[in-house]
Design a protein around this motif. Structure first.
Motif: not given
Length: 730
Positions: A76-80, A103-105, A123-126, A360-361
């Protein structure tokens, strides 16, 4: 009648009583079960309201941090956020892919991880990154399949000699320069698994690739898809794409096998795989594509066959050490050239692939990109050097080849700039190199920056080139009246053609016609765009051929229709632009029903609706753009209100007030050879009802129309097919 109503009332009461009874029975059973003695249950006291809420919040926290709950939150966070940044960049005239990469960076360690480490690690744990990576890889397989389908092998064959020279020159020169530069960088920036050979080859191919999808969309946005230059550019880019991916497959084979000799067996088996795909699978799907062209005919079996072929192809190249993406790409290439079949497939695949998996990529790539690793002036000097070599190699190699095959300087430079765009294709290659340990995270960050710069610069440099080499048609050379008619639906385009036929009875001597159709959404695939163009222009060309008119097709994919229409009038030297009126003036029952829903919704949620339309880059069909059209300064404007003109107008009424500047002169220019009977009236000499009863077509100044609408909003119901004319000075 009364008995029927009473019977219906009784049935409704009976349904209600039955529903209440089963609810009560269910409640009684649950109550009994809750009081039933349970020897296995742990005894506990009655919880207070606060304690019960605490249990609820603990459960909520566990669900948020669960594997699946966290994945959904990440998506959700990534898409928005990706949509938001992409929207900003489309407003800047840039491809949306630039915004999504950035946005990815931003979401990665370079920005969010640096500014807000706690939030980033939550949000992005290993341990969660592997799930994002798997989803993005599957999305890339679908995306590369679509890219393969966008390559038209027939187009490449038609331009084989020129495109072969241009594509290979545009690959070999930056490849050699990149490989030589890599020799200087190997000791400091080579990956853990890299050798001098694999590192040099990989950096070379990284500087050689062209982003075929971005290039195709830029050509679409420039309105050059059907031009000779556009066709040659597409053929060269497609030829280069196939060559680059084949080279990459060889490099991957060498990297996986450990030596060039060991890779020989991989290459031999890869050659056998390619022979089977092109010699057996492609003819087979050619037969399938000729038979199954629509969803009605092509059932789930055909779609399952396509996806099975895609996955098998990806699996074969993966186990050969060439990466699954190469197999997906080749699977797309062997799909039939039939536009309807390809559109049916891309319709099922592309939207999900582009809208969900690719962001996502980009984030997965961003999580691997640490700009903070470039922590010295030397790092930035090297980044600048890599970018400069990439630009000079790609533009210089393409430019020199174009000049050799006979292109002029402008077209040669234009193609060089186009080929320099890298975009998503570059990120895919870089992710492979990082995954295999061929390149280090530091040079990975450098190459990502190079990718952003070379992709970002393409559109503004192309626009600057167009301005510097603008070719404006001299008025002395013009012998015809140039009309550009912009239509969203073929039905409106046909109405506009009938209007032209009514005004100009001798088209081959007096008028030149350009039909403009726009597809809104710059992420429309090439194959879809070609199908939309063919479908919308087919009835126009059929009618024009039957009536003796020549219509030039102008098709463009855009995110800003108003800007594209204005640009088209300048490019084509338009004297009169015909556009359709807004939905509120349409007589189509579907349009009217749509407008009623919009007005009803807009009274409550107009602000939310307008912001949603802007944020998701949707074309607002409900907004009346007439005011924007009439402000176009360099040509006359005709806004067409369609009231069902099914043939050439035999009776034309001209209604004026004497105030509209240039209106009478414009009418004279429009009707010198008209075969219709034309009557001119001043306001007050005739009623609109009389005009509607006796005339097929009405010409009226836009200013007068505004005055009439202010007095009576529903005046559009009292007129025949009408053109609102604005005589702007050129």
């Amino acid at each position: 009648m009364g008995d029927h109503r009473n019977r219906g009332k009784w049935y409704r009461q009976k349904e209600l009583l039955y529903y209440i009874a089963i609810l009560a029975a269910g409640a009684v059973v649950v109550g009994l079960l809750s009081q039933w003695p349970d020897s296995h249950a742990t005894p506990s006291g009655t919880l207070s309201l606060g304690e019960a809420f605490g249990v609820f919040t603990n459960l909520l926290g566990e669900q948020v941090t669960s594997t699946f709950g966290l994945l959904l939150l990440q998506v959700i966070v990534i898409l928005v956020f990706a949509r938001f940044v992409a929207w900003i960049f489309t407003k800047m005239g840039q491809p949306s892919v630039i915004g999504e990469i950035l946005a990815g960076i931003i979401l990665g360690p370079s920005v969010v991880g640096w500014l807000w480490p706690e939030g980033f690690h939550f949000l992005f744990p290993e341990e969660s990154l592997h799930n994002i990576s798997l989803l993005s890889q599957f999305g890339l397989i679908l995306f590369m399949f679509v890219i393969g389908m966008e390559l038209n092998l027939e187009e490449i064959r038609k331009q084989l000699r020129s495109s072969f020279v241009i594509a290979h020159s545009g690959i070999i020169i930056p490849f050699v320069l990149g490989a030589l530069l890599a020799l200087l960088l190997y000791e400091s920036y080579g990956g853990k698994e890299a050798t001098v050979l694999t590192f040099s080859l990989f950096v070379g191919i990284s500087l050689s690739v062209t982003a075929f999808p971005v290039l195709a969309r830029i050509i679409q946005e420039q309105g050059k898809m059907q031009s000779r230059l556009g066709i040659l550019s597409m053929a060269s880019a497609a030829n280069g794409d196939i060559t680059a991916w084949c080279l990459l497959a060889v490099i991957m084979a060498i990297a996986q096998a450990g030596s060039a000799l060991s890779a020989l067996f991989t290459v031999l088996f890869a050659g056998l795989y390619m022979a089977i795909m092109l010699g057996v699978i492609r003819p087979f799907f050619g037969m399938i594509g000729a038979t199954y062209q629509t969803k009605e005919v092509a059932g789930k079996g055909v779609i399952a066959l396509v996806f099975t072929t895609l996955l098998i192809s990806a699996y074969v190249t993966e186990i050969l050490g060439l990466h699954a993406l190469f197999g997906a790409f080749i699977a797309g290439v062997v799909m039939p050239d039939n536009l309807k079949f390809r559109h049916m497939l891309t319709e099922k695949i592309e939207d999900v692939s582009l809208s969900i998996f690719l962001p996502l990529f980009f984030v997965a790539s961003g999580l691997s990109t640490e700009i903070g690793l470039l922590n010295s002036p030397m790092h930035w000097w090297i980044t600048g050097l890599i970018t400069l070599v990439a630009i000079l190699g790609k533009i210089g190699g393409t430019y020199s080849a174009c000049r050799v095959v006979g292109e002029n300087r402008q077209d040669s430079l234009y193609m060089g700039i186009l080929m320099n765009t890298r975009g998503l294709m570059e990120l895919v290659i870089l992710s492979m190199g990082l995954e295999l340990g061929i390149i280090s995270p530091v040079i990975y960050a450098m190459l990502v920056i190079m990718t952003l710069v070379t992709t970002f610069m393409t559109t503004p440099v192309i626009n600057l080139t167009n301005k510097l080499w603008a070719r404006r048609t001299s008025k002395v050379e013009r012998q015809h009246f140039h009309i550009l008619f912009s239509f969203a639906r073929s039905k409106m385009g046909l109405t506009m053609l009938r209007i032209v036929e009514s005004l100009f009875a001798q088209p081959e001597e007096k008028v030149e016609l350009v039909g403009l159709h726009l597809t809104v959404g710059s992420d429309t695939s090439k194959s879809d765009a070609e199908l939309y163009r063919a479908q919308n222009f087919a009835p126009i060309q059929s009618h024009a051929d039957a009536s003796g008119y020549a219509v030039e097709e102008y098709y463009e994919v855009t995110d800003d229709p108003l800007h594209s229409i204005a640009k088209a009038t300048r490019v084509k030297g338009t004297d009169l632009l015909l556009v359709g009126a807004g939905l509120e003036l349409s007589s189509n029952p579907e349009d009217r029903a749509m407008m009623e829903r919009h007005l009803k919704f807009g009274r409550r949620f107009s602000r939310i609706f307008s912001q949603t339309v802007n944020f998701f880059n949707l074309h607002n069909l409900f907004k009346d753009h007439t005011e924007e059209f009439v402000r176009i300064p360099h040509c006359a404007i005709g806004v067409v209100i369609d009231r069902g003109l099914e043939r050439r107008a035999q009776q034309i009424a001209v209604l004026s007030s004497g105030k509209a500047q240039g209106f009478e002169e414009l009418v004279e220019r429009l009707t010198p050879t008209s075969g219709a009977t034309i009557r001119r009236y001043k306001v007050g000499e005739v009623t609109l009802e009389e005009i509607k009863a006796h005339y097929d077509l009405l010409l009226i100044p836009y200013e007068l129309w505004q005055e009439l609408r202010e007095k009576e909003p529903r005046v559009s119901d009292r007129i025949p097919t009408t053109i609102l004319l604005q005589a702007n000075k050129k």
